[in-house]
Design an enzyme around this catalytic site. Structure first.
Site, PDB file in Angstrom:
ATOM      1  N   ASN A 137      -2.671   0.934 -26.937  1.00 30.55           N
ATOM      2  CA  ASN A 137      -3.334  -0.190 -27.597  1.00 30.55           C
ATOM      3  C   ASN A 137      -4.620   0.281 -28.275  1.00 30.55           C
ATOM      4  O   ASN A 137      -4.735   0.300 -29.502  1.00 30.55           O
ATOM      5  CB  ASN A 137      -3.622  -1.291 -26.579  1.00 30.55           C
ATOM      6  CG  ASN A 137      -4.097  -2.603 -27.198  1.00 30.55           C
ATOM      7  OD1 ASN A 137      -3.803  -3.675 -26.685  1.00 30.55           O
ATOM      8  ND2 ASN A 137      -4.831  -2.585 -28.311  1.00 30.55           N
ATOM      9  N   THR A 138      -5.585   0.724 -27.460  1.00 30.80           N
ATOM     10  CA  THR A 138      -6.892   1.091 -28.009  1.00 30.80           C
ATOM     11  C   THR A 138      -6.793   2.232 -29.027  1.00 30.80           C
ATOM     12  O   THR A 138      -7.536   2.241 -30.019  1.00 30.80           O
ATOM     13  CB  THR A 138      -7.841   1.479 -26.858  1.00 30.80           C
ATOM     14  OG1 THR A 138      -7.923   0.368 -25.966  1.00 30.80           O
ATOM     15  CG2 THR A 138      -9.224   1.825 -27.370  1.00 30.80           C
ATOM     16  N   ALA A 143      -2.357   3.509 -20.633  1.00 29.84           N
ATOM     17  CA  ALA A 143      -3.821   3.579 -20.559  1.00 29.84           C
ATOM     18  C   ALA A 143      -4.359   4.981 -20.761  1.00 29.84           C
ATOM     19  O   ALA A 143      -3.951   5.929 -20.102  1.00 29.84           O
ATOM     20  CB  ALA A 143      -4.366   3.027 -19.250  1.00 29.84           C
ATOM     21  N   GLY A 144      -5.272   5.080 -21.703  1.00 31.23           N
ATOM     22  CA  GLY A 144      -6.012   6.321 -21.915  1.00 31.23           C
ATOM     23  C   GLY A 144      -5.439   7.264 -22.952  1.00 31.23           C
ATOM     24  O   GLY A 144      -6.108   8.204 -23.370  1.00 31.23           O
ATOM     25  N   GLY A 156      -8.659   2.248 -22.194  1.00 31.28           N
ATOM     26  CA  GLY A 156      -9.492   2.109 -23.387  1.00 31.28           C
ATOM     27  C   GLY A 156     -10.335   3.323 -23.716  1.00 31.28           C
ATOM     28  O   GLY A 156     -11.117   3.288 -24.672  1.00 31.28           O
ATOM     29  N   LYS A 205       3.802  -7.243 -16.876  1.00 30.98           N
ATOM     30  CA  LYS A 205       3.091  -6.010 -16.535  1.00 30.98           C
ATOM     31  C   LYS A 205       1.973  -6.398 -15.569  1.00 30.98           C
ATOM     32  O   LYS A 205       1.060  -7.140 -15.945  1.00 30.98           O
ATOM     33  CB  LYS A 205       2.519  -5.362 -17.802  1.00 30.98           C
ATOM     34  CG  LYS A 205       1.651  -4.154 -17.509  1.00 30.98           C
ATOM     35  CD  LYS A 205       1.032  -3.586 -18.775  1.00 30.98           C
ATOM     36  CE  LYS A 205      -0.294  -2.930 -18.462  1.00 30.98           C
ATOM     37  NZ  LYS A 205      -1.013  -2.490 -19.658  1.00 30.98           N
TER      38      LYS A 205
END
Lengths: 64, 256
Positions: B205-206, B183-184, B157, B96
């Site tokens: 992830n976050t 992301a986000g 994040g 990635k």
């Protein structure tokens, strides 16, 4: 001196294998780069660290 | 639904949830993978340390495809170096690409990302570039040999959700590669919405790492992503611009 992971070490003249034997790295889980080029595992016994080399020893960590 | 595979660079996956492994204990990875139903997990490459003999690879269940990222790279050249090191770590050809110049907003550098994609795809990597959603850039990434396109939903994040929704939709409509929203994404409902739009998969992830109960949140995301996928495949019902439409037969009997 050889700069390994940002630290100057007195290991010029040693092979990668000899250097790693002085450390506690988990050698199955690392990759080694010298001056921007990868040193293959098969070359650890023969690749000699030279004065002024910049070496990175890396492994996987958690990431997104 | 049984034949509904996610195909990235010729590799088939049943799960459409790509799991991050950052910012939480390695001991939770096994449960996270299980409850997420994940078949792909992302990793980062960093300087090794000699104090900690535990390695994240020892915590990832067998059969899960590893997707190293190039986080920390500030240009194409650094991303290429990290990708090559990741491959030397012996875990396949997936990468990635993540290239950031700015540490405040952590926005991807699209121009450098195109350059890195071109170099790494020629070296046989399955290249999955993380990017700011821009149709022209996505087309350049296709031409550079990308295996998927990973547009951001909002700053990495942030858990802010689909701030770039309109532009991700354009990529979904115009690009033939899998569009993986990365992301986000902070809530299962946002993941579901992206899947309803036709996204091929979600990377998170976050959202999990900062949740109260990580495995339970992984399960919630898994359900939401599957629900969104089914909704997309079934075809969403139409939206009226104005007025109403009765769901019941309009022939009454009480006033007759």
């Amino acid at each position: 001196m050889v700069k390994i992971n940002g630290e100057l070490l007195d290991v010029a003249g040693k092979t990668v294998t000899e250097y790693l034997s002085l450390t506690d790295y988990n050698t199955k889980r690392i990759a080694v780069e010298r001056n921007g080029d990868i040193i293959l595992k098969s070359e650890y016994d023969t690749a000699i660290l030279c004065e002024g080399d910049i070496v990175e020893v890396v492994s996987f960590v958690g990431g997104g | 639904m049984d034949n509904d595979k996610l195909i990235i660079g010729g590799h088939e996956f049943n799960s459409r949830f790509i799991l991050g492994s950052g910012k939480y204990s390695m001991k939770l990875i096994d449960a996270a993978v299980k409850y997420a139903g994940a078949e792909i997990i992302t990793l980062a490459v960093r300087r090794a340390n000699t104090k900690d003999q535990e390695n994240i690879l020892d915590y990832i269940p067998n059969g899960v495809t590893l997707l190293p990222n190039t986080s920390g790279a500030r240009n194409a050249q650094e991303a290429v170096r990290i990708a090559r090191l990741a491959r030397e770590l012996g875990c396949g050809d997936f990468v990635k690409i993540e290239i950031m110049r700015d540490s405040k907003y952590l926005l991807p550098d699209n121009t450098e990302t195109i350059k890195a994609t071109e170099i790494l795809s020629k070296e046989g990597f399955v290249v999955m570039p993380y990017m700011y959603p821009d149709l022209n850039v996505a087309r350049d990434l296709v031409n550079a040999g990308a295996a998927s396109i990973m547009p951001l939903a909002s700053p990495i994040g942030s858990n802010k959700g689909l701030a770039t929704k309109e532009f991700i939709q354009i990529l979904i409509d115009e690009i033939d590669l899998p569009i993986i929203v990365d992301a986000g994404i902070g809530r299962p409902s946002q993941a579901c919405e992206a899947m309803e739009m036709g996204a091929a998969a979600i990377m998170a992830n976050t959202a999990l790492a900062t949740a109260g109960d990580l495995p339970m949140m992984a399960s919630a995301f898994c359900s939401a992503i599957e629900a969104g996928r089914q909704a997309y495949l079934s075809g969403l019902g139409r939206v009226l611009t104005r007025g109403a439409s009765a769901s019941d037969p309009l022939t009454g009997f009480l006033r007759d």
